[in-house]
Write an enzyme that holds these catalytic residues in place. Structure first.
Site, short mmCIF file in Angstrom:
data_model
loop_
_atom_site.label_atom_id
_atom_site.label_comp_id
_atom_site.label_asym_id
_atom_site.label_seq_id
_atom_site.Cartn_x
_atom_site.Cartn_y
_atom_site.Cartn_z
N GLU A 207 -9.37 -1.46 5.84
CA GLU A 207 -8.14 -1.69 6.61
C GLU A 207 -8.47 -1.79 8.10
OE1 GLU A 207 -5.23 1.45 6.12
OE2 GLU A 207 -3.65 0.13 6.87
N SER B 292 4.82 -1.30 4.31
CA SER B 292 4.98 -2.70 4.70
C SER B 292 5.00 -3.56 3.45
CB SER B 292 3.82 -3.15 5.58
OG SER B 292 3.67 -2.26 6.65
N GLN C 106 0.84 -1.19 0.00
CA GLN C 106 0.00 0.00 0.00
C GLN C 106 0.88 1.25 0.00
OE1 GLN C 106 -2.20 0.29 3.63
NE2 GLN C 106 -3.77 1.61 2.77
N SER D 68 1.15 6.41 2.62
CA SER D 68 1.81 7.39 3.48
C SER D 68 3.04 7.98 2.81
CB SER D 68 2.24 6.75 4.78
OG SER D 68 1.16 6.15 5.42
N GLU E 157 -5.41 8.16 17.92
CA GLU E 157 -5.98 9.51 18.06
C GLU E 157 -6.96 9.79 16.91
OE1 GLU E 157 -2.70 8.82 18.38
OE2 GLU E 157 -2.60 9.06 20.55
#
Ligand SMILES: Cc1cc2nc3c(=O)[nH]c(=O)nc-3n(C[C@H](O)[C@H](O)[C@H](O)COP(=O)(O)OP(=O)(O)OC[C@H]3O[C@@H](n4cnc5c(N)ncnc54)[C@H](O)[C@@H]3O)c2cc1C
Lengths: 370, 397
Positions: free
Chosen positions: B234, B151, B114, B117, B367
């Site tokens: 996810e 990952s 994926q 990020s 968060e």
């Protein structure tokens, strides 16, 4: 892993919930509960009659042939969720769950027990087990009441819940289990932390009762009833916690400080999100307990201990957060938050503290203490 | 058409086993045959590994195949493909894309990663800056940028990738979603060593990477909506694992407690029991969520499960290290490895403790997930924000 357990609500259960909720919304608002609590006689006999007899909730655990609804623990759990949501001052846990389960545990061969069950199921009589509310499943049973001969009982039982509303008390004595008419005992009402579930000291001085069972049968029946009671109390705690969460969310969305709703501050959002998560988890634990009791699953004692070890804490925290996040209003007598806090805290002592249930988990899961 | 029943499914499973006995069929061949029989994910459409059956019936199929000793597709090794790429391709892919990608993905012949990020875009993923520019003439896209924390990039054959195709629009617009060939020229994967010593994630540098327009997923500029499908899946797939009682992280702690009485103290006993109860309640909550999904009433519990899972894994693995006393001071091995598998529970207590720290960061931090629960489930007001209508190129960086 078995797929047999069902953690959801069935359609019939949801219908039952709606009926109970509608009745309570109409006849048992927080203002009603508070007004009655202040009189020192919190029970509303007319509300109880409608709930127990007309909606038929008192007999959910009782088979049809004994005059009940022939439903089960899953349905009774839904009723308790709604009663918790309303902090309703009705003797459901004591009469329709604990006393009923004790009588059921005696088997239907005892005609007096069967007769009394029918009365309870129909909502015609209220019965309180003469046990301290703190009596936990798996803990030694009290032995303070003695038969002085011919079913004449003497002794004192402390912290008996709902005794003031009872027509009959179920008394565990050294010689067995007795049904004792309320008129035969002396009640000393106590000042309870939880204003909605009154407590009394029950004193028997030569009280006459009907013997229903021998000591061994009596003790087994009481132990079974305490297990059911503890398992179903988890559902009351879920309903209570859910009311606290919902009301708090409503409040922080509407209350403005610093030119914003206080509910838009992340510190509060995170606390409430965490509380929501805890309530959702408590619901799964309570449903598992109700389902395990309903199906007589072999691991029911463990599932009940897990639910009690978990749900007590969630209910107390939900009520504490409710007071805190309401600010000054939360500390007032007029706002119902305190009724919930008091019920939640008392419930965490009732039928075994979280510590007691953790110890039971240690036994059942074979995680011995040092 | 009425939905297929459990009995009909079992007949299909037995037919599959009869035609391809696991004992004398190659692993990949068996898995391909299973896919073609519609028994891969039964709720997918016919021809795409499924039969349009209720999702809840998958358990029936899995149990029967497991009992027959059939190989599985190593779901943990291909978790990103199964949990994230597949449902997104199913929802947004063209017929050709679904036919091309879903079978090798499910069989495990093609591992996915994926590429979301970036160094400048984590929680605020929509701020990403990797550029995709359309080449006039060929219509291909040329991609330049850097991704991070990826990952399995070192084992992946394909990636789901989001890139910016119009910097003049506000950040949630102007993003497009692609399927990226990890073997394409210009894709460079560098191991990023992590807290455990190993390198399960990577930095990925994209320099002039050419992606044909046929590997675009969804419309140009629709990438954020597509990405939200991926992200929702996810969270469910990270938190929604099915465990037996005392499964997962609590298992080795309970085992150590039983086997090594010398380690027991009263203080540890209290903590162990509390965490044991919490783990059991989390398991029941996940089971309840699963039952809700199977009954077609998707509850909001999904986003919450990952939060619980992360907190519990961290607390339980922390307790485990402490419980072990002197042994808790040791670590198995700091060698930098490049594992094929993202493994939360494997190796020793020290590894579990360190790896669990990532559970509250990967796949959306705790968060951010608490914000999601607060806003979407409880309906609390969103934070005031001033970046919504600004063009991406004008954002502070
Ligand atoms: C083990 C691991 C594997 C990963 N694998 C992948 C992968 O395969 N592919 C991929 O694309 N990504 C992957 N990631 C990346 C992961 O999704 C991001 O790390 C994550 O989304 C957080 O972004 P960040 O690291 O930039 O932290 P930041 O967004 O910079 O956050 C820093 C801190 O600020 C907090 N924060 C940020 N915004 C807010 C806010 N609005 N309110 C309150 N707090 C806030 C965060 O919670 C965090 O605590 C992986 C990460 C880890 C740890």
């Amino acid at each position: 892993m078995s797929d047999a357990f069902d953690l959801l609500y069935s359609e019939t259960e949801e219908e039952l919930r709606s009926a109970v909720r509608a009745l309570l919304a109409d006849r048992c608002t927080p203002a009603d509960v508070l007004a009655r609590a202040e009189t020192g006689r919190p029970h509303d006999p007319e509300l109880w009659h409608t709930l127990a007899a007309e909606i038929g909730t008192a007999g959910l655990l009782v088979p049809e042939k004994l005059g009940g609804q022939g439903a089960g623990h899953r349905e009774a759990a839904v009723v308790l969720e709604e009663l918790g949501r309303a902090v309703a001052p009705v003797p459901y846990l004591t009469s329709a769950v604990l006393a009923t389960e004790i009588l059921l545990g005696l088997g239907c061969e005892v005609p007096e027990a069967a007769g009394l069950l029918g009365e309870l199921a129909a909502g015609r009589q209220v019965c309180a087990p003469a046990l301290p509310l703190t009596q936990a499943p798996g803990a030694p049973l009290p032995g303070a009441v003695r038969d002085t001969g011919g079913g004449v009982l003497t002794g004192t039982v402390t912290s008996v819940a709902d005794a003031v509303a009872a027509d009959v008390l179920l008394v565990l004595a050294d010689t067995g289990l007795y049904a004792v008419p309320a008129a035969e005992v002396a009640l000393t009402p106590l000042v309870p932390l939880d204003l909605t579930r009154p407590l009394a000291t029950v004193t028997l001085e030569g009280a006459a009762g009907t013997r229903l069972a021998d000591p061994a049968t009596a003790r087994a029946a009481v132990a079974g009833a305490l297990l059911s009671g503890a398992g179903l109390l988890a559902s009351e705690q879920v309903g209570l916690a859910e009311w606290c969460l919902t009301e708090t969310v409503r409040h922080v969305r509407g209350r403005h400080q610093f030119n914003r709703p206080v509910g838009s501050f992340q510190a509060l959002k995170h606390r409430l999100a965490q509380l929501w998560l805890d309530v959702a988890s408590a619901r799964a634990a309570a449903r598992a307990a109700a389902d395990a009791l309903a199906t007589g699953a072999p691991d029911a004692p463990l599932t009940v201990a897990v639910a009690q070890a978990y749900c007590s804490g969630v209910a107390v925290r939900a009520a504490e957060e409710c007071v805190q996040l309401h600010g000054g209003i939360g500390m007032t007598w007029e706002h119902p938050a305190h009724l919930y806090l008091k019920r939640a805290k008392a419930d965490s002592l009732a039928l075994g503290t979280p510590g007691h249930h953790h110890a039971l988990v240690a036994d059942f899961a074979e995680l011995p203490s040092p | 058409m009425t939905a297929i029943t459990a009995d009909q499914l079992l007949t299909r499973v037995r037919d599959l086993l009869a035609a391809h006995p696991p004992a004398d069929t190659g692993r990949a061949d068996f898995l391909r045959a299973r896919f073609d029989a519609g028994l891969a994910w039964v709720h997918y459409p016919q021809g795409l590994g499924g039969l349009g059956a209720p999702r809840s019936l998958q358990a029936v199929v899995d149990a029967e195949l497991e009992a027959a000793g059939a190989p599985d597709n190593e779901p943990r090794r291909i978790g990103i493909g199964l949990g994230m790429a597949a449902p997104t391709i199913l929802a947004y892919g063209t017929e050709e894309q679904k036919q091309r990608f879903l079978r090798p993905l499910w069989v495990g012949e093609e591992v996915w990663c994926q590429l979301f990020s970036e160094p400048g875009a984590g929680s605020d993923l929509a701020a990403l800056g990797t550029r995709a520019v359309r080449e006039s003439g060929t219509g291909d896209w040329i991609v330049d940028g850097q991704k991070v924390w990826t990952s399995s990039a070192h084992t992946a054959r394909w990636a789901i990738l989001i890139a910016r195709t119009d910097p003049a629009l506000p950040k949630h617009q102007g993003i497009t979603y692609f399927l990226c060939d990890m073997h394409a020229p210009g894709v460079e994967v560098r191991p990023l060593r992590q807290i455990t010593g190993e390198a399960e994630f990577n930095e990925v540098f994209l320099t002039g990477v050419r992606i044909p327009d046929s590997h675009r997923l969804g419309a140009v500029g629709q990438g954020w909506a597509v990405a939200r499908t991926t992200l929702m899946n996810e969270r469910v797939s990270i938190g929604g694992m099915r465990l037996p009682r005392e499964g997962g992280m609590i298992a080795p702690v309970a085992a150590a407690w039983r086997e090594r009485p010398a380690l027991r103290t009263h203080a540890l006993h209290q903590r162990l029991l509390q965490l044991w109860v919490q783990a059991e309640v989390a398991r029941l909550t996940a089971e309840r969520l699963r039952q809700q999904l199977a009954a077609g009433q998707p509850g909001p519990e999904g986003s919450g499960m990952k939060l619980t899972f992360a907190r519990l894994n961290q607390e339980i693995s922390g307790l485990e290290v402490e419980l072990l006393g002197e042994d808790g001071l040791l670590y198995e091995d700091w060698t930098m490895r490049r594992p094929e598998l993202v493994d939360f529970t494997g190796r020793d207590a020290g590894y579990r403790y360190l790896r669990a720290k990532g559970n509250s960061i990967e796949g959306g931090t705790s968060e951010i997930l608490l914000n999601i629960v607060a806003e979407r489930v409880l309906g609390l007001p969103a934070e005031p924000r001033d970046d919504k209508d600004l063009a991406w190129k004008d954002l502070a960086r």
